[in-house]
Scaffold this motif. Sequence first.
Motif, PDB file in Angstrom:
ATOM      1  N   GLY A 204       0.829  -1.138   0.051  1.00  0.00           N
ATOM      2  CA  GLY A 204      -0.190   0.029   0.045  1.00  0.00           C
ATOM      3  C   GLY A 204       0.872   1.232  -0.210  1.00  0.00           C
ATOM      4  N   PRO A 205       0.285   2.409  -0.179  1.00  0.00           N
ATOM      5  CA  PRO A 205       1.290   3.589   0.076  1.00  0.00           C
ATOM      6  C   PRO A 205       1.719   3.657   1.466  1.00  0.00           C
ATOM      7  CG  PRO A 205      -1.221   4.091  -0.428  1.00  0.00           C
ATOM      8  CD  PRO A 205      -1.112   2.591   0.009  1.00  0.00           C
ATOM      9  N   TRP A 206       3.058   4.458   1.668  1.00  0.00           N
ATOM     10  CA  TRP A 206       3.417   4.615   2.726  1.00  0.00           C
ATOM     11  C   TRP A 206       2.728   5.403   3.680  1.00  0.00           C
ATOM     12  CZ3 TRP A 206       7.566   1.899   3.974  1.00  0.00           C
ATOM     13  CH2 TRP A 206       8.701   1.405   3.118  1.00  0.00           C
ATOM     14  N   PRO A 207       2.871   5.066   4.990  1.00  0.00           N
ATOM     15  CA  PRO A 207       2.252   5.804   6.017  1.00  0.00           C
ATOM     16  C   PRO A 207       2.511   7.334   5.952  1.00  0.00           C
ATOM     17  CG  PRO A 207       2.974   4.009   6.980  1.00  0.00           C
ATOM     18  CD  PRO A 207       3.802   3.877   5.634  1.00  0.00           C
ATOM     19  N   GLU A 208       1.469   8.293   5.906  1.00  0.00           N
ATOM     20  CA  GLU A 208       1.780   9.794   5.522  1.00  0.00           C
ATOM     21  C   GLU A 208       2.881  10.251   6.801  1.00  0.00           C
ATOM     22  OE1 GLU A 208      -1.666  12.016   4.804  1.00  0.00           O
ATOM     23  OE2 GLU A 208      -2.215  10.613   3.342  1.00  0.00           O
ATOM     24  N   ASP A 209       2.765   9.758   7.984  1.00  0.00           N
ATOM     25  CA  ASP A 209       3.585  10.352   8.883  1.00  0.00           C
ATOM     26  C   ASP A 209       5.046   9.882   8.947  1.00  0.00           C
ATOM     27  OD1 ASP A 209       3.067   7.684   9.649  1.00  0.00           O
ATOM     28  OD2 ASP A 209       2.170   8.224  11.778  1.00  0.00           O
ATOM     29  N   LEU A 210       5.413   9.098   7.881  1.00  0.00           N
ATOM     30  CA  LEU A 210       6.796   8.492   7.860  1.00  0.00           C
ATOM     31  C   LEU A 210       7.390   9.124   6.620  1.00  0.00           C
ATOM     32  CD1 LEU A 210       8.417   5.875   8.921  1.00  0.00           C
ATOM     33  CD2 LEU A 210       7.522   4.625   6.776  1.00  0.00           C
ATOM     34  N   SER A 211       8.501   9.954   7.013  1.00  0.00           N
ATOM     35  CA  SER A 211       9.301  10.798   6.231  1.00  0.00           C
ATOM     36  C   SER A 211      10.208   9.797   4.934  1.00  0.00           C
ATOM     37  CB  SER A 211      10.038  11.821   6.680  1.00  0.00           C
ATOM     38  OG  SER A 211      11.225  11.119   7.158  1.00  0.00           O
ATOM     39  N   GLU A 212      10.448  10.361   3.871  1.00  0.00           N
ATOM     40  CA  GLU A 212      11.087   9.693   2.855  1.00  0.00           C
ATOM     41  C   GLU A 212      12.547   8.896   3.778  1.00  0.00           C
ATOM     42  OE1 GLU A 212      12.042  10.285  -1.566  1.00  0.00           O
ATOM     43  OE2 GLU A 212      10.433  11.308  -0.812  1.00  0.00           O
ATOM     44  N   ASP A 213      13.003   9.815   4.489  1.00  0.00           N
ATOM     45  CA  ASP A 213      14.176   9.095   5.088  1.00  0.00           C
ATOM     46  C   ASP A 213      14.090   7.939   5.966  1.00  0.00           C
ATOM     47  OD1 ASP A 213      15.350  11.573   3.684  1.00  0.00           O
ATOM     48  OD2 ASP A 213      15.503  12.660   5.550  1.00  0.00           O
ATOM     49  N   GLU A 214      12.989   7.973   6.402  1.00  0.00           N
ATOM     50  CA  GLU A 214      12.590   6.919   7.475  1.00  0.00           C
ATOM     51  C   GLU A 214      12.200   5.592   6.646  1.00  0.00           C
ATOM     52  OE1 GLU A 214      10.976   9.284  11.293  1.00  0.00           O
ATOM     53  OE2 GLU A 214       9.774   9.327   9.737  1.00  0.00           O
ATOM     54  N   ARG A 215      11.965   5.775   5.473  1.00  0.00           N
ATOM     55  CA  ARG A 215      11.348   4.438   4.900  1.00  0.00           C
ATOM     56  C   ARG A 215      12.469   3.394   4.801  1.00  0.00           C
ATOM     57  NH1 ARG A 215       8.455   7.511  -0.068  1.00  0.00           N
ATOM     58  NH2 ARG A 215       6.674   8.782   0.866  1.00  0.00           N
ATOM     59  N   PRO A 216      12.072   2.167   5.183  1.00  0.00           N
ATOM     60  CA  PRO A 216      13.152   1.310   5.131  1.00  0.00           C
ATOM     61  C   PRO A 216      13.618   0.690   3.816  1.00  0.00           C
ATOM     62  CG  PRO A 216      11.076   0.184   6.078  1.00  0.00           C
ATOM     63  CD  PRO A 216      10.747   1.708   5.856  1.00  0.00           C
ATOM     64  N   TYR A 217      12.784   0.951   2.951  1.00  0.00           N
ATOM     65  CA  TYR A 217      12.991   0.648   1.139  1.00  0.00           C
ATOM     66  C   TYR A 217      12.874   1.897   0.476  1.00  0.00           C
ATOM     67  CZ  TYR A 217      12.235  -3.921   3.362  1.00  0.00           C
ATOM     68  OH  TYR A 217      12.197  -4.996   4.248  1.00  0.00           O
ATOM     69  N   ALA A 218      13.442   1.801  -0.872  1.00  0.00           N
ATOM     70  CA  ALA A 218      13.579   2.873  -1.773  1.00  0.00           C
ATOM     71  C   ALA A 218      12.076   2.907  -2.702  1.00  0.00           C
ATOM     72  CB  ALA A 218      14.787   2.532  -2.548  1.00  0.00           C
ATOM     73  N   ASN A 219      11.318   1.894  -2.491  1.00  0.00           N
ATOM     74  CA  ASN A 219      10.348   1.872  -3.292  1.00  0.00           C
ATOM     75  C   ASN A 219       9.345   3.107  -2.945  1.00  0.00           C
ATOM     76  OD1 ASN A 219      11.280  -0.788  -2.434  1.00  0.00           O
ATOM     77  ND2 ASN A 219       9.736  -1.505  -3.811  1.00  0.00           N
ATOM     78  N   TRP A 220       8.495   3.712  -4.131  1.00  0.00           N
ATOM     79  CA  TRP A 220       7.432   4.627  -3.985  1.00  0.00           C
ATOM     80  C   TRP A 220       6.260   4.099  -3.036  1.00  0.00           C
ATOM     81  CZ3 TRP A 220       2.727   4.659  -5.876  1.00  0.00           C
ATOM     82  CH2 TRP A 220       2.555   3.668  -6.953  1.00  0.00           C
ATOM     83  N   TYR A 221       6.026   2.878  -2.980  1.00  0.00           N
ATOM     84  CA  TYR A 221       5.173   2.432  -2.194  1.00  0.00           C
ATOM     85  C   TYR A 221       5.787   1.287  -1.201  1.00  0.00           C
ATOM     86  CZ  TYR A 221       6.214  -1.565  -5.148  1.00  0.00           C
ATOM     87  OH  TYR A 221       6.792  -2.834  -5.769  1.00  0.00           O
ATOM     88  N   GLU A 222       4.883   1.112  -0.161  1.00  0.00           N
ATOM     89  CA  GLU A 222       5.440   0.189   0.854  1.00  0.00           C
ATOM     90  C   GLU A 222       5.171  -1.312   0.337  1.00  0.00           C
ATOM     91  OE1 GLU A 222       4.891  -1.133   5.746  1.00  0.00           O
ATOM     92  OE2 GLU A 222       3.232   0.301   4.662  1.00  0.00           O
ATOM     93  N   PRO A 223       6.122  -2.214   0.475  1.00  0.00           N
ATOM     94  CA  PRO A 223       6.326  -3.356  -0.206  1.00  0.00           C
ATOM     95  C   PRO A 223       6.173  -4.484   0.789  1.00  0.00           C
ATOM     96  CG  PRO A 223       8.657  -2.750   0.062  1.00  0.00           C
ATOM     97  CD  PRO A 223       7.832  -1.638   0.605  1.00  0.00           C
TER      98      PRO A 223
END
Length: 293
Positions: A204-223
């Motif tokens: 699904g889409p990344w949670p809105e409260d998770l900044s790009e720097d905090e995402r564990p993966y480089a995908n534009w969606y959450e895998p």
Amino acid sequence: MRTRPLGETGQESTVMTFGAIALNWLEQEGADQMVELVLDRGINHFDVAPTYGDAELKLAPKLGEYREEIFLGCKTQERDYDGAREKLEASLDRLEVDHIDLYQVHGLEYESELDEITREGGALAAFRDAKDEGLVDHIGLTSHGNPQLILDAIDRIDDLETLMFPMNPVVAGKEGPDHDYAAVLERASEEGIGTLGIKAFAKGPWPEDLSEDERPYANWYEPVDTPEETRERFDFALSQGLSSVINAGDPKLVAMALDAAERFKGEMDDPAQRSLIERLRHAESPVPEQLHH
């Protein structure tokens, strides 16, 4: 690894296509190792694009070494003749190859773009001339957008040989024409068009409260990121009739997709598919992309 016919192109593609965007986040040595790994596991279809950062440059050294073993897909977001020709020549240069096996209209999203691509002086004319010159073997199209637009493209482009579009159980569970990629698969099958699945591993889409720097993966969606979920998603996508499925873009997820592809033995039965769709029915879909602009 199993293969399937890529429509009527004559190409037998492995059930997983290597999405070379993964190379963008690696140093050259790591990129070389990843290409070797993917080839060792039997993958014969690679997909890259000039918009994937340095992926074309990172792919070039090993591509030169193994060119005969790789069916190479590339693409352009340019919509007019001159732009498309320029991008094609730049990709040939960056990839250090004399031809691209499959050249694709990249990321079709609006009817106006389809008008532009198909008119005289549009990108398709450049594709066709390049094909006549032996620079391109096959013509394809990719879209994260509305399935109805993809169906229009099939109607309007009579030499279209492949399509790349989203397919996952979240999308399959959504009602209405905005998510009816099943209709695209059916039509592609009737027309002998090869089908490549993207977003198979999208949760699904990344949670809105998770900044790009905090995402564990480089995908534009959450895998999805466990072996079980990856395998389940892979089997589901292939069970819809796709020719091949593209791995999630983050390099950390490639090995898991390779394992799922290697283990694929046959299609998921209907009850298992329905159960998966039901389980994910209320998840938010990250596609069509235009709904999330």
